[in-house]
Design an enzyme around this catalytic site. Sequence first.
Site, mmCIF file in Angstrom:
data_model
loop_
_atom_site.group_PDB
_atom_site.id
_atom_site.type_symbol
_atom_site.label_atom_id
_atom_site.label_comp_id
_atom_site.label_asym_id
_atom_site.label_seq_id
_atom_site.Cartn_x
_atom_site.Cartn_y
_atom_site.Cartn_z
ATOM 1 C CD GLU A 78 -2.939 1.227 2.234
ATOM 2 O OE1 GLU A 78 -3.607 2.269 2.405
ATOM 3 O OE2 GLU A 78 -3.113 0.188 2.898
ATOM 4 C CG ASP A 113 0.220 15.842 -2.241
ATOM 5 O OD1 ASP A 113 -0.501 16.584 -2.950
ATOM 6 O OD2 ASP A 113 0.964 16.271 -1.342
ATOM 7 C CE LYS A 168 0.017 26.726 -5.557
ATOM 8 N NZ LYS A 168 0.951 27.595 -4.801
ATOM 9 C CD GLU A 209 -13.966 7.196 0.098
ATOM 10 O OE1 GLU A 209 -14.695 6.742 -0.803
ATOM 11 O OE2 GLU A 209 -13.148 6.501 0.725
#
Length: 274
Positions: free
Chosen positions: A85, A160, A164, A237
């Site tokens: 994971e 993540d 930008k 979530e």
Amino acid sequence: MNNTVDPPPGGALDPSREQVDRSRLYPRVTSFRFRRGTLTANQQRNWDTLWPTLGRDLSTDTERRPEPPLDFGTLFGRSAPRVVEVGSGTGISTAAMAAEEPDVDVLAVEVYKPGLAQLLGLIDRNGLTNVRMIRGDAVVVLRELVEPASLTGIRVFFPDPWPKSRHHKRRFIQRGTIELMADRLVDGGVLHIATDHADYARWIAEILATQNPDAPHVVPATDPVPISLQRPTTKFEGRAEVEGRAVNEFVYVKPAPRASTADHSARTSPEETR
């Protein structure tokens, strides 16, 4: 659960397409660093007592030597299907899925120390024996510690998004990392990605749709897969849902190698060729 985002018609993804095409396997542009955080008293106790047995820190020294491959049999004390994971966060999904699949060994990779400390507590309270942890760069883990064709699954939940444009090169999902992960999966092994960031979902869809079929790659899953796809809904979530951000999931598998023309001819009897 294969809720994927289709790439735009004609393969155009405005500037993102060009940025995706510039992604490389090595060297990788990254902002990797150990994320510091203050541990609670309980987390510190977990770290002091459990981390030496269940966890491992990777060196961040730029002059470090390559890491030797992991011996999963020794690490877990058995032979079982293996899942890595990438970015386990606070470990809620990791612990819940490990509890539902006690016959699967899970290696959680994360850089955030308080998150790993929380996962240690979940492991201890739930009596889990099938989770181990590494604190460090997931690409180093996959590239150096994990051998080719050795994983039943790889999970990348909510990486993540680096929203930008100038930071897109820092995203974990690149052409190179998809190829690397595919190489580490066994035939039929599962790559399960989830994101609630719409632009990142389009980015991932574009990379998956334009893989090199002659290199290690993955294809959309159309049959049952060998590991669970059921994730618990975390607070993160749930907040995304409240804010109207849809979660996009990508469930792909590594296909069996295609037989070459020469291999097919060798297997064809003279009678079949007449």
